[in-house]
Motif scaffolding. Structure first.
Motif, short mmCIF file in Angstrom:
data_model
loop_
_atom_site.label_atom_id
_atom_site.label_comp_id
_atom_site.label_asym_id
_atom_site.label_seq_id
_atom_site.Cartn_x
_atom_site.Cartn_y
_atom_site.Cartn_z
N LEU A 111 -72.28 -31.11 86.26
CA LEU A 111 -70.88 -31.53 86.20
C LEU A 111 -70.47 -31.88 84.77
O LEU A 111 -69.35 -31.58 84.35
CB LEU A 111 -70.66 -32.73 87.13
CG LEU A 111 -70.66 -32.43 88.63
CD1 LEU A 111 -70.71 -33.71 89.44
CD2 LEU A 111 -69.44 -31.59 89.01
N ALA A 112 -71.36 -32.51 84.01
CA ALA A 112 -71.07 -32.83 82.62
C ALA A 112 -70.90 -31.55 81.80
O ALA A 112 -69.99 -31.45 80.97
CB ALA A 112 -72.18 -33.69 82.04
N CYS A 113 -71.74 -30.57 82.07
CA CYS A 113 -71.64 -29.28 81.37
C CYS A 113 -70.33 -28.59 81.73
O CYS A 113 -69.64 -28.04 80.86
CB CYS A 113 -72.83 -28.40 81.75
SG CYS A 113 -72.86 -26.78 80.93
N LEU A 114 -69.96 -28.64 83.01
CA LEU A 114 -68.70 -28.05 83.45
C LEU A 114 -67.51 -28.72 82.77
O LEU A 114 -66.57 -28.05 82.32
CB LEU A 114 -68.58 -28.16 84.97
CG LEU A 114 -67.23 -27.76 85.59
CD1 LEU A 114 -66.92 -26.29 85.31
CD2 LEU A 114 -67.23 -28.03 87.09
N ALA A 115 -67.54 -30.04 82.69
CA ALA A 115 -66.44 -30.77 82.05
C ALA A 115 -66.28 -30.35 80.59
O ALA A 115 -65.16 -30.18 80.10
CB ALA A 115 -66.68 -32.27 82.15
N LEU A 116 -67.39 -30.16 79.91
CA LEU A 116 -67.33 -29.73 78.51
C LEU A 116 -66.76 -28.33 78.39
O LEU A 116 -65.93 -28.06 77.50
CB LEU A 116 -68.73 -29.78 77.89
CG LEU A 116 -68.84 -29.33 76.43
CD1 LEU A 116 -67.97 -30.20 75.53
CD2 LEU A 116 -70.30 -29.36 75.97
N GLN A 117 -67.16 -27.43 79.29
CA GLN A 117 -66.62 -26.06 79.26
C GLN A 117 -65.11 -26.06 79.46
O GLN A 117 -64.37 -25.36 78.75
CB GLN A 117 -67.29 -25.21 80.35
CG GLN A 117 -68.77 -24.96 80.13
CD GLN A 117 -69.40 -24.35 81.37
OE1 GLN A 117 -69.17 -23.20 81.69
NE2 GLN A 117 -70.20 -25.15 82.07
N LEU A 118 -64.65 -26.83 80.44
CA LEU A 118 -63.21 -26.88 80.72
C LEU A 118 -62.45 -27.54 79.57
O LEU A 118 -61.32 -27.13 79.25
CB LEU A 118 -62.96 -27.64 82.02
CG LEU A 118 -63.47 -26.94 83.30
CD1 LEU A 118 -63.26 -27.85 84.51
CD2 LEU A 118 -62.78 -25.60 83.51
N LEU A 119 -63.05 -28.52 78.93
CA LEU A 119 -62.42 -29.18 77.79
C LEU A 119 -62.26 -28.20 76.62
O LEU A 119 -61.20 -28.13 75.99
CB LEU A 119 -63.23 -30.39 77.36
CG LEU A 119 -62.67 -31.22 76.20
CD1 LEU A 119 -61.32 -31.83 76.60
CD2 LEU A 119 -63.65 -32.33 75.82
#
Length: 302
Positions: A111-119
């Motif tokens: 989820l942290a990796c996903l948040a970074l990608q979306l950011l």
């Protein structure tokens, strides 16, 4: 017969394993950086639309924004898919070594990796036209919904085809300020194209999906897969012909549809619903079709 394992899904000695620090490797595989085919299949139609709609080669900056956007959103889509499907992936031969399925990443880390990608993807919006930004934001909830569809419908591939090729619509708005008819025809053709090649891909998991109660076009079509895929590919060519006509493309565009048609026919000649072993290789071969489409769009404006 059971689906043949795809030993290429996670390669033991690929560049991720040999060049990245061990602590980064699971994140790279979650983002499918080791399997770039999906990124190319997202990017190439969008680049073709940038050229066909504008009638010229786009600026380098625009190409770079779309390229990074394709990479980040495709990776984000894969991350979302793996987060939702981690328990199913652990039961499928082809996917059981994915980071969430084998436990090399936790759900919180994913989820942290996903948040970074979306950011990072959101940062790219600063370089786009406001109308393009609105269209891009409309794709985000669709990307979140896709992984759930295989639980409820046999047609997740159709939904994925619409979302996966969103960049074609964005390219039209970015270059012309509106959705042009040729872009809509190109996008619809890409939707049918993806319905075809993603159905091929789904046949490699068909037996596993049936055991788990998951749905796809492959589980729906069963032994009629070749007929359906042939119909999807015929619609692809028809829509792309329409896109060329609407854009006023010169004959070079239509000439390059001939090798595309031959490539699609070759895929069908090698496909058998009862022997899915070559399906993943046939899926990957569609990158060549994307390249031909891009070349055709480039030739169309000469």
């Amino acid at each position: 017969m059971p689906a043949s394992p795809d030993l290429n899904d996670i390669r033991a000695h690929d560049w991720v394993a040999t060049r990245l620090p061990r602590s980064w490797q699971a994140y790279a595989r979650l983002m499918r950086l080791d399997r770039p085919v999906g990124t190319w299949l997202t990017l190439l139609p969008a680049l073709a639309a940038l050229i066909l709609c504008a009638g010229r080669i786009p600026p380098v900056g625009t190409v770079l924004v779309f390229a990074l956007g394709a990479l980040l959103m495709r990776s984000a889509g894969c991350s979302i898919n793996d987060i939702f499907d981690r328990r199913f992936d652990a039961q499928v031969n082809r996917t059981r070594q994915r980071p969430l399925a084998n436990g090399s990443l936790s759900q919180r880390q994913a989820l942290a990796c996903l948040a970074l990608q979306l950011l990072l993807a959101a940062g790219l919006l600063l370089f786009l036209h406001p109308l393009t930004v609105l269209l891009a934001l409309g794709c985000v909830p669709l990307t979140l919904v896709y992984p759930l569809l295989k639980r409820f419908t046999h047609w997740p591939q159709a939904f994925l085809g619409a979302v996966f090729n969103w960049g074609v619509l964005m390219a039209s708005v970015e270059t012309t300020g509106s959705l042009q008819p040729e872009a809509l025809a190109l996008w619809l053709g890409c939707l049918f194209w993806q319905l075809g090649y993603d159905t091929l891909y789904a046949y490699s998991d068909r037996e596993d999906d049936l055991k788990m109660g998951l749905r796809s076009t492959a589980t729906l079509f069963a032994g009629r897969g070749r007929t359906w895929i042939a119909g999807f590919y015929a619609m692809t060519l028809l829509c792309w012909c329409g896109a060329g006509l609407l854009a006023g493309a010169n004959p070079g565009f239509f000439i390059l549809l001939l090798p595309i048609a031959l490539s699609l026919a070759y895929q069908l000649s090698l496909f058998s619903p009862d022997h899915p072993e070559p399906c993943n290789q046939l899926f990957r071969s569609n990158v060549h079709i994307g390249v031909l489409l891009l070349v055709g769009a480039s030739v169309a404006i000469v």
